[in-house]
Design a protein around this motif. Structure first.
Motif, PDB file in Angstrom:
ATOM      1  N   ASP A  69       8.560  41.789  55.965  1.00  0.00           N
ATOM      2  CA  ASP A  69       8.932  42.781  56.983  1.00  0.00           C
ATOM      3  C   ASP A  69       9.360  44.086  56.318  1.00  0.00           C
ATOM      4  N   ARG A 119       6.374  46.181  55.270  1.00  0.00           N
ATOM      5  CA  ARG A 119       5.748  46.894  56.399  1.00  0.00           C
ATOM      6  C   ARG A 119       6.593  48.085  56.835  1.00  0.00           C
ATOM      7  N   CYS A 120       7.897  47.927  56.831  1.00  0.00           N
ATOM      8  CA  CYS A 120       8.787  49.035  57.187  1.00  0.00           C
ATOM      9  C   CYS A 120       8.625  50.188  56.204  1.00  0.00           C
ATOM     10  N   CYS A 126      11.597  46.461  61.487  1.00  0.00           N
ATOM     11  CA  CYS A 126      11.046  47.496  62.366  1.00  0.00           C
ATOM     12  C   CYS A 126       9.980  48.306  61.631  1.00  0.00           C
ATOM     13  N   VAL A 127       9.031  48.794  62.380  1.00  0.00           N
ATOM     14  CA  VAL A 127       8.005  49.705  61.868  1.00  0.00           C
ATOM     15  C   VAL A 127       8.186  51.041  62.572  1.00  0.00           C
ATOM     16  N   GLN A 173       6.086  50.828  54.287  1.00  0.00           N
ATOM     17  CA  GLN A 173       4.760  51.424  54.453  1.00  0.00           C
ATOM     18  C   GLN A 173       4.751  52.434  55.593  1.00  0.00           C
ATOM     19  N   SER A 174       5.446  52.100  56.680  1.00  0.00           N
ATOM     20  CA  SER A 174       5.487  53.024  57.822  1.00  0.00           C
ATOM     21  C   SER A 174       6.240  54.299  57.473  1.00  0.00           C
TER      22      SER A 174
END
Length: 305
Positions: free
Chosen positions: A17, A20-21, A91-92, A23-24
């Protein structure tokens, strides 16, 4: 350029997770907001050093005191920017998230802290689970929190560093840290705002047991406000009956919600809502009889993976 924004991310056993956060956030460098990203690990089995090292400029800190509040406090203590943004590691951030927060605060100097929109990321958008349908409507009512209760969820929040220092740190696991901090800040006269353009998405709970643990913590904290006041305790017990009956008055909200597209999803949301409210009512009665809220507090909203 002067450092404008410090983004602070508490982390506990969720490296995928977190990736991904990050990366955003990496994708928003094109917006030109000079920023830093601070990940604060809160006791993971494995420190996410490799994940953080994959993103240039990400700093990794450690906070041994359990809880997302202390982790955020650690990040705020070492931050360099004039604005602090908080986002959860699961979160993203949507496109333009940083720019929307900074732009709003620049345009509104009278506002001390802001919240943004939080939406659910379903596993399959074409087939919502009952829990996803319920959470889409009821779990993250960010605008409502800001406008009616004067706080914002720390999964999507920005605050001036000077305001954060003036109000003081977030509480630990024994508190509802975002609610209490926001309402304290508002009571001290710091303006609060809502930024709809600053959007993040977060996974839904995967099971009713996971959703129930989240409500256990909420109910326990609310009970601590009334347990030593006999008059309030009687109202608390009576309130459990109202909670059990409350799904009926929520039917219009579910039918009007723009977060659900299909009639079946609205039915699923109402079914899960009824189950949640009955669960809450039972917990309220149980606490009124036992008086022991401690067993329901002490974990994050989601168990570590």
């Amino acid at each position: 350029m002067a450092m404008r924004l410090s983004v602070i991310i508490p982390h506990l056993n969720e490296p995928d997770d977190l990736r991904r956060c990050l990366q955003s956030l990496e994708a928003q460098k094109c917006d030109g907001i000079e920023h830093e990203v601070i990940v604060v690990d809160n006791g993971s089995r494995t420190l996410p050093a490799e994940v953080c090292a994959a993103f240039p400029g990400v700093r990794l800190e450690r906070e041994p005191t359990p809880g997302p509040g202390p982790a955020r406090n650690r990040g705020a203590a070492v931050a360099h920017a004039e604005l602090l943004a908080f986002i959860d590691c699961d979160c993203v951030a949507g496109p333009g998230w940083m720019a929307a927060l900074v732009g709003f605060l620049d345009a509104h100097p009278e506002i001390g802290f802001v919240g943004g929109d939080i939406r659910i990321t379903p596993t399959d958008a074409a087939r919502l689970t009952a829990i996803e349908a319920y959470e889409s409507v009821f779990s993250y009512r960010a605008r409502y929190y800001v406008e009616h209760h004067k706080f914002t969820a720390t999964g999507n929040m920005a605050v001036r560093a000077s305001v954060f220092r003036a109000v003081g740190p977030f509480g630990g696991l024994s508190s509802m840290e975002d609610t209490e901090w926001g309402q304290k800040a508002s009571a001290l006269g710091h303006g609060i705002g809502y930024v709809d353009e600053a959007k993040v998405r977060t996974p839904s709970c995967k099971s009713f047991a996971e959703l129930a643990r989240r409500w256990d913590r909420h109910v326990a904290h609310e009970f601590r406000q009334v347990r030593d006041r006999p008059g309030k305790l009687a109202l608390w017990a009576a309130g459990s009956v109202l909670v059990a009956a409350s799904p009926l008055r929520e039917i219009p909200r579910v039918l009007r919600s723009d977060r659900l597209a299909r009639p079946l999803d609205r039915c699923k949301a109402l079914a899960c809502l009824t189950r949640v409210r009955l669960y809450r009512a039972r917990r309220m009665l149980s606490l009124a009889l036992s008086g022991n809220a401690a067993a329901l507090v002490g974990v994050w909203n989601r168990e570590p993976s």
